[in-house]
Design an enzyme around this catalytic site. Structure first.
Site, short mmCIF file in Angstrom:
data_model
loop_
_atom_site.label_atom_id
_atom_site.label_comp_id
_atom_site.label_asym_id
_atom_site.label_seq_id
_atom_site.Cartn_x
_atom_site.Cartn_y
_atom_site.Cartn_z
CD GLU A 1 -8.10 -10.01 -3.27
OE1 GLU A 1 -8.88 -9.72 -2.35
OE2 GLU A 1 -6.89 -10.27 -3.08
CG ASN B 1 -3.13 -2.85 7.13
OD1 ASN B 1 -3.02 -2.37 6.01
ND2 ASN B 1 -4.18 -3.56 7.51
CG HIS C 1 -4.90 -6.63 -0.26
ND1 HIS C 1 -6.04 -6.88 0.46
CD2 HIS C 1 -4.90 -7.51 -1.29
CE1 HIS C 1 -6.71 -7.85 -0.13
NE2 HIS C 1 -6.04 -8.27 -1.19
CE LYS D 1 -3.84 -2.37 2.40
NZ LYS D 1 -4.51 -2.55 3.73
CE1 TYR E 1 -9.34 -4.24 0.98
CE2 TYR E 1 -9.18 -2.21 -0.29
CZ TYR E 1 -8.62 -3.14 0.58
OH TYR E 1 -7.33 -2.98 1.02
P1 ADP Z 1 -7.06 -7.46 5.61
O1 ADP Z 1 -6.38 -6.39 4.78
O2 ADP Z 1 -6.18 -7.92 6.73
O3 ADP Z 1 -7.59 -8.61 4.77
P2 ADP Z 1 -9.82 -6.51 5.85
O4 ADP Z 1 -10.10 -7.18 4.54
O5 ADP Z 1 -10.71 -6.82 7.01
O6 ADP Z 1 -8.30 -6.75 6.32
O7 ADP Z 1 -9.86 -4.93 5.66
C1 ADP Z 1 -9.28 -4.31 4.55
C2 ADP Z 1 -8.48 -3.11 4.98
O8 ADP Z 1 -9.37 -2.12 5.51
C3 ADP Z 1 -7.48 -3.36 6.11
O9 ADP Z 1 -6.24 -3.88 5.65
C4 ADP Z 1 -7.35 -1.97 6.70
O10 ADP Z 1 -6.45 -1.16 5.96
C5 ADP Z 1 -8.75 -1.41 6.56
N1 ADP Z 1 -9.60 -1.59 7.76
C6 ADP Z 1 -10.19 -2.73 8.18
N2 ADP Z 1 -10.92 -2.52 9.29
C7 ADP Z 1 -10.80 -1.20 9.58
C8 ADP Z 1 -11.33 -0.34 10.61
N3 ADP Z 1 -12.13 -0.79 11.57
N4 ADP Z 1 -10.98 0.96 10.59
C9 ADP Z 1 -10.19 1.45 9.64
N5 ADP Z 1 -9.67 0.70 8.64
C10 ADP Z 1 -9.96 -0.60 8.60
MG MG Z 2 -9.18 -8.72 3.39
#
Ligand code: ADP
Ligand code: MG
Length: 201
Positions: free
Chosen positions: A170, A156, A159, A14, A54
């Site tokens: 994806e 974080n 992805h 990211k 997403y």
């Molecule tokens: P991952 O990336 O670990 O698969 P998710 O698919 O649940 O996680 O969420 C996608 C992305 O959305 C996360 O990597 C993060 O950047 C963001 N995200 C998820 N939950 C939250 C939240 N509660 N508040 C802010 N950003 C969030």
């Molecule tokens: Mg995810």
């Protein structure tokens, strides 16, 4: 049927990962596992591309909202809403800002258990609770509460696809078939060869 060593997963570094100078470090971690890089490019995605990414998984809105609610509860905190879909609507709007803020690196990694093993070494979604030793656990410090207080996405770095089905959709969303390269890499001989009989002269 495909051999398990042909499993592929999508990884996106990211914008914060690129800005933090972590491209090399992140690539090194996946490469070190023995996975094979079969596609790589830098681009600045547009908001529609991020939203489509997403929402490829029809369950994503529900699951992500529930995951956030659970994480608040586990910390003894009150979640921003009791409605998972209300939470995800905000997350998605913020994700569009986050992922379009600068260049990202999109990659496809191939190898045995690619999806699970990449998720394992990437670490849990929230850096505050990601395990030590994972990329998110070691290189960044964000949390849901901090992100939600500022109305932005959790930063974080990465992805990574959540399942083999998700990965397939994806990869097709980010790469044209001609942008992926089928090739042999020499270390596969050691990782997957049944008899290890090609070493001694
Ligand atoms: P991952 O990336 O670990 O698969 P998710 O698919 O649940 O996680 O969420 C996608 C992305 O959305 C996360 O990597 C993060 O950047 C963001 N995200 C998820 N939950 C939250 C939240 N509660 N508040 C802010 N950003 C969030
Ligand atoms: Mg995810």
């Amino acid at each position: 049927m495909k051999h398990p060593k042909e499993e592929r997963t999508l990884v996106i570094i990211k914008p914060d990962g690129v800005q933090r100078g972590l491209i090399g470090e992140i690539v090194k971690r996946y490469e070190g596992l023995g996975l094979k890089l079969v596609g790589l490019k830098m681009l600045v995605p547009d908001p529609a591309h991020v939203e489509a990414h997403y929402t490829l998984d029809p369950e994503w809105r529900k699951v992500t909202g529930e995951k956030t609610i659970k994480s608040y509860r586990e910390k003894g905190l009150t979640p921003p809403s009791e409605d998972p879909l209300e939470i995800t609507a905000k997350i998605l709007a913020n994700l569009k800002k986050y992922l379009t803020a600068g260049p990202v690196i999109a990659m496809v990694w191939e190898g045995a258990h690619a999806v699970k093993i990449v998720r394992k070494i990437t670490g849990g979604t929230e850096p505050l609770t990601s395990d030590v030793g994972t990329i998110r656990g070691d290189y960044v410090l964000d949390s849901y509460t901090m992100a939600d207080a500022d109305n932005r996405a959790v930063r974080n770095l990465i992805h990574a696809s959540g399942s083999a089905g998700e990965a397939e959709a994806e990869i097709a969303h980010w790469f044209k078939p001609g942008e992926l390269t089928d090739y042999r890499i020499i270390h596969e001989e050691i990782l997957y060869d049944v008899n290890l009989d090609g070493i001694l002269e």
